[in-house]
Motif scaffolding. Structure first.
Motif, short mmCIF file in Angstrom:
data_model
loop_
_atom_site.label_atom_id
_atom_site.label_comp_id
_atom_site.label_asym_id
_atom_site.label_seq_id
_atom_site.Cartn_x
_atom_site.Cartn_y
_atom_site.Cartn_z
N UNK A 1 34.47 34.02 48.17
CA UNK A 1 34.71 35.36 48.68
C UNK A 1 36.19 35.52 49.01
N UNK A 2 36.80 36.52 48.42
CA UNK A 2 38.23 36.72 48.61
C UNK A 2 38.49 37.56 49.85
N UNK A 3 39.40 37.11 50.69
CA UNK A 3 39.79 37.88 51.85
C UNK A 3 40.64 39.05 51.40
N UNK A 4 40.28 40.26 51.82
CA UNK A 4 40.94 41.45 51.31
C UNK A 4 42.22 41.79 52.05
N UNK A 5 43.03 40.78 52.32
CA UNK A 5 44.33 41.03 52.94
C UNK A 5 45.44 40.51 52.06
N UNK A 6 45.17 40.37 50.76
CA UNK A 6 46.11 39.72 49.87
C UNK A 6 46.99 40.70 49.10
N UNK B 1 54.99 33.58 49.30
CA UNK B 1 54.41 34.87 49.73
C UNK B 1 54.29 34.93 51.25
N UNK B 2 54.55 36.09 51.81
CA UNK B 2 54.47 36.26 53.27
C UNK B 2 53.39 37.27 53.62
N UNK C 1 41.62 31.94 55.08
CA UNK C 1 42.72 32.77 54.60
C UNK C 1 43.88 31.91 54.12
N UNK C 2 44.21 30.89 54.89
CA UNK C 2 45.30 29.98 54.51
C UNK C 2 44.97 29.27 53.20
N UNK C 3 43.72 28.85 53.06
CA UNK C 3 43.29 28.17 51.82
C UNK C 3 43.44 29.10 50.62
N UNK C 4 43.08 30.35 50.78
CA UNK C 4 43.20 31.30 49.67
C UNK C 4 44.65 31.62 49.35
N UNK D 1 47.41 29.57 50.11
CA UNK D 1 48.27 28.42 49.79
C UNK D 1 47.52 27.16 49.38
N UNK D 2 46.20 27.26 49.22
CA UNK D 2 45.44 26.12 48.73
C UNK D 2 44.69 25.36 49.81
N UNK D 3 43.63 24.68 49.37
CA UNK D 3 42.78 23.92 50.28
C UNK D 3 43.53 22.78 50.98
N UNK D 4 44.48 22.18 50.29
CA UNK D 4 45.20 21.05 50.89
C UNK D 4 45.93 21.46 52.15
N UNK D 5 46.57 22.63 52.11
CA UNK D 5 47.29 23.09 53.30
C UNK D 5 46.30 23.41 54.41
N UNK D 6 45.21 24.08 54.09
CA UNK D 6 44.20 24.41 55.11
C UNK D 6 43.66 23.14 55.76
N UNK D 7 43.39 22.13 54.94
CA UNK D 7 42.88 20.86 55.48
C UNK D 7 43.92 20.17 56.35
N UNK D 8 45.18 20.27 55.97
CA UNK D 8 46.25 19.66 56.77
C UNK D 8 46.39 20.36 58.12
N UNK D 9 46.27 21.68 58.11
CA UNK D 9 46.32 22.43 59.36
C UNK D 9 45.14 22.04 60.25
#
Length: 339
Positions: free
Chosen positions: A1-6, A17-18, A185-188, A190-198
């Motif tokens: 499911x895509x977060x609609x803030x992209x 991207x910011x 949202x972070x995973x979508x 910048x990727x799952x790796x960043x979300x997991x690191x956070x």
């Protein structure tokens, strides 16, 4: 499911991207839910080495606001127009009905008409629903507030999920559930790796999804792992307004009424009838404290045929009457949160 803030196309100087979030802090908002939403953004920036996320704090008076534990926050802005690419998150908490003022509702409706993505953190879901932003949408709110929410907002498809994303509307259940939403949202972005690191930085070992429910399972809640007992309790919880007789409950799970009685006595030290009554009275107490429903309507919603019988049972269990209970919490309809 895509977060609609992209929709945001802005980038940092190094091409990352910011995205900007505007947090609307309602009076007496819940700090843990707000922190769970904003801290993952800070940590993502730190780990990316650039300002991929930014945020502003908004409030009705544009100056300062206090959260439920009494701490005060300085605001960046009032109820001013924001960029269409921003994501607006409404942070609620205690007495959310009082904090949901006409200026707040008008601002939310105006920003929604402009196409801004809007989310509700904790009881912020109530404010979104009051503004009509969740009509026909799937949503969630803290389990303690669900009974009152269902009574007031029939147009909303309320779920028991930790968080829900439906189009450009997002809602979370309170507590740490905002953390799960932001990690998604972070995973979508910048990727799952960043979300997991956070998540690792937050010592958050199990990221939940929108398929996870906010309350513990019946066996975990009651501390008993007996499949038929759990099944009966689930049936009870789903049939508060029209209680089912012990004989029917027993038949539904393939046992005799006597066996059901023994099962409840052994594991819960009370009869099925007594346990069922406690569930109904608990819902009644939530409705009395969180809605402006009349005592008669609360009684009917919880399966009591008459106000006098309801009052008698309520007094026996809580040592006060429904009318005094409501009076002790001030103005009827003041939604309160225990977390």
């Amino acid at each position: 499911m895509q977060v609609a803030t992209s929709r945001a196309k802005k980038e940092t100087s190094d091409g990352v991207p910011t995205r900007r979030f505007v947090f609307l802090l309602l009076d007496r908002f819940t700090m843990i839910s707000f922190a769970g939403a904003i801290e993952p953004l800070r940590l993502a920036n730190r780990m990316l080495g650039t300002a991929a996320y930014s945020w502003r704090l908004a409030g009705e008076n544009g100056r300062d606001v206090s959260c439920s534990n009494g701490a005060s926050f300085h605001l960046d802005m009032g109820l001013e127009e924001i960029d269409r690419e921003d994501a607006l998150l409404v942070c609620g908490g205690i007495d959310v009905q009082k904090a949901t003022t006409k200026p707040v509702l008008n601002w939310l409706r105006r920003e929604a008409r402009r196409g801004v993505s809007i989310g509700g953190i904790c009881t912020g879901s109530y404010t979104m629903a009051k503004a009509g932003l969740l009509d026909g949408k799937r949503a969630t709110i803290h389990w303690e507030n669900q009974d009152a929410f269902i009574e007031e907002f029939e147009e909303v498809k309320l779920t028991k999920s930790v968080f829900v994303i439906d189009g450009n509307r997002m809602t979370t259940a309170g507590g740490t559930s905002s953390l799960d939403l932001m990690l998604k949202i972070i995973a979508q972005d910048h990727g799952e790796d960043l979300a997991n690191s956070v998540a690792d930085q937050l010592i958050y070992s199990s990221i939940r999804t929108d398929q996870d429910t906010q309350r513990l399972s019946v066996p975990t809640r009651i501390g008993v792992r007996h499949p038929k007992l759990s099944q009966v309790i689930q049936i009870m919880e789903a049939n508060i307004e029209d209680p089912i007789s012990p004989a029917t409950l027993a038949d539904d799970v393939g046992m005799s009424t006597r066996q059901l009685e023994r099962l409840f006595r052994r594991y819960l030290n009370r009869s099925p009838k007594r346990y069922y009554m406690e569930l109904r009275l608990q819902k009644a107490r939530n409705l009395l404290m969180q809605t402006d429903m009349s005592v008669i309507n609360v009684a009917l919603a919880c399966g009591f045929a008459s106000p006098s019988h309801f009052s008698k049972c309520y007094r026996a269990h809580y040592q006060t009457t429904p009318y005094r209970e409501r009076g002790s919490f001030g103005k009827p309809g003041a939604t309160r949160l225990s977390i």
